[in-house]
Design a protein around this motif. Structure first.
Motif, PDB file in Angstrom:
ATOM      1  N   ASN A  74      -2.645   2.790  -7.252  1.00  0.00           N
ATOM      2  CA  ASN A  74      -3.694   2.035  -6.600  1.00  0.00           C
ATOM      3  C   ASN A  74      -4.068   0.580  -7.014  1.00  0.00           C
ATOM      4  OD1 ASN A  74      -4.800   4.194  -4.944  1.00  0.00           O
ATOM      5  ND2 ASN A  74      -4.985   5.124  -7.225  1.00  0.00           N
ATOM      6  N   GLU A 106       6.504  10.118  -8.348  1.00  0.00           N
ATOM      7  CA  GLU A 106       6.037  10.209  -7.173  1.00  0.00           C
ATOM      8  C   GLU A 106       4.459   9.748  -7.040  1.00  0.00           C
ATOM      9  OE1 GLU A 106       6.256  14.373  -8.263  1.00  0.00           O
ATOM     10  OE2 GLU A 106       7.566  12.582  -8.415  1.00  0.00           O
ATOM     11  N   ALA A 150       0.788  -1.100  -0.015  1.00  0.00           N
ATOM     12  CA  ALA A 150      -0.195  -0.189   0.052  1.00  0.00           C
ATOM     13  C   ALA A 150       0.929   1.026  -0.159  1.00  0.00           C
ATOM     14  CB  ALA A 150      -0.888   0.168   1.412  1.00  0.00           C
ATOM     15  N   GLN A 151       0.422   2.450  -0.600  1.00  0.00           N
ATOM     16  CA  GLN A 151       1.137   3.683  -0.576  1.00  0.00           C
ATOM     17  C   GLN A 151       2.386   3.539  -1.607  1.00  0.00           C
ATOM     18  OE1 GLN A 151      -0.421   6.476   0.450  1.00  0.00           O
ATOM     19  NE2 GLN A 151      -2.233   5.179   0.616  1.00  0.00           N
ATOM     20  N   CYS A 152       2.410   2.449  -2.369  1.00  0.00           N
ATOM     21  CA  CYS A 152       3.622   2.210  -3.266  1.00  0.00           C
ATOM     22  C   CYS A 152       3.580   3.503  -4.360  1.00  0.00           C
ATOM     23  CB  CYS A 152       3.714   1.050  -3.931  1.00  0.00           C
ATOM     24  SG  CYS A 152       4.963   0.730  -4.775  1.00  0.00           S
ATOM     25  N   THR A 153       4.738   4.138  -4.819  1.00  0.00           N
ATOM     26  CA  THR A 153       4.682   5.034  -5.934  1.00  0.00           C
ATOM     27  C   THR A 153       5.054   4.325  -7.115  1.00  0.00           C
ATOM     28  OG1 THR A 153       6.814   5.679  -5.597  1.00  0.00           O
ATOM     29  CG2 THR A 153       5.391   7.094  -4.365  1.00  0.00           C
ATOM     30  N   VAL A 163       1.238   7.998  -6.482  1.00  0.00           N
ATOM     31  CA  VAL A 163       0.943   6.734  -5.640  1.00  0.00           C
ATOM     32  C   VAL A 163       0.019   5.608  -6.554  1.00  0.00           C
ATOM     33  CG1 VAL A 163      -0.462   5.785  -3.761  1.00  0.00           C
ATOM     34  CG2 VAL A 163       1.014   7.775  -3.477  1.00  0.00           C
TER      35      VAL A 163
END
Length: 80
Positions: free
Chosen positions: A66, A62, A26-29, A64
């Protein structure tokens, strides 16, 4: 989260396929995804000039990612 990664040109050649299904945290760019998928296969110079896209729209590194996104790593190309 599960995403699809499209690979073009040199990345397709390096990894031996044109598309991968990848699990990312989760929250990976998109930049994090690039590092996880391509990692040591590409030089840092090549990474700096690679364009990124999510769901067929160019995005900054940068951005994010989904769940369910389609990511593309697009290296510079030349020729006609």
């Amino acid at each position: 989260m599960a995403v699809t990664v499209k690979l073009f040109a040199v990345y397709r050649d390096l990894l031996g396929c044109s598309e991968l299904e990848v699990d990312l945290p989760a929250q990976c760019t998109v930049s994090d995804a690039f590092d996880q998928v391509v990692g040591g296969h590409a030089s840092s110079q090549l990474r700096q000039i690679t364009m990124f896209a999510i769901n067929e729209r160019y995005v900054p590194a940068e951005t994010v990612v989904n769940d369910g996104d389609r990511i593309a790593f697009i290296p510079p190309v030349s020729g006609g």
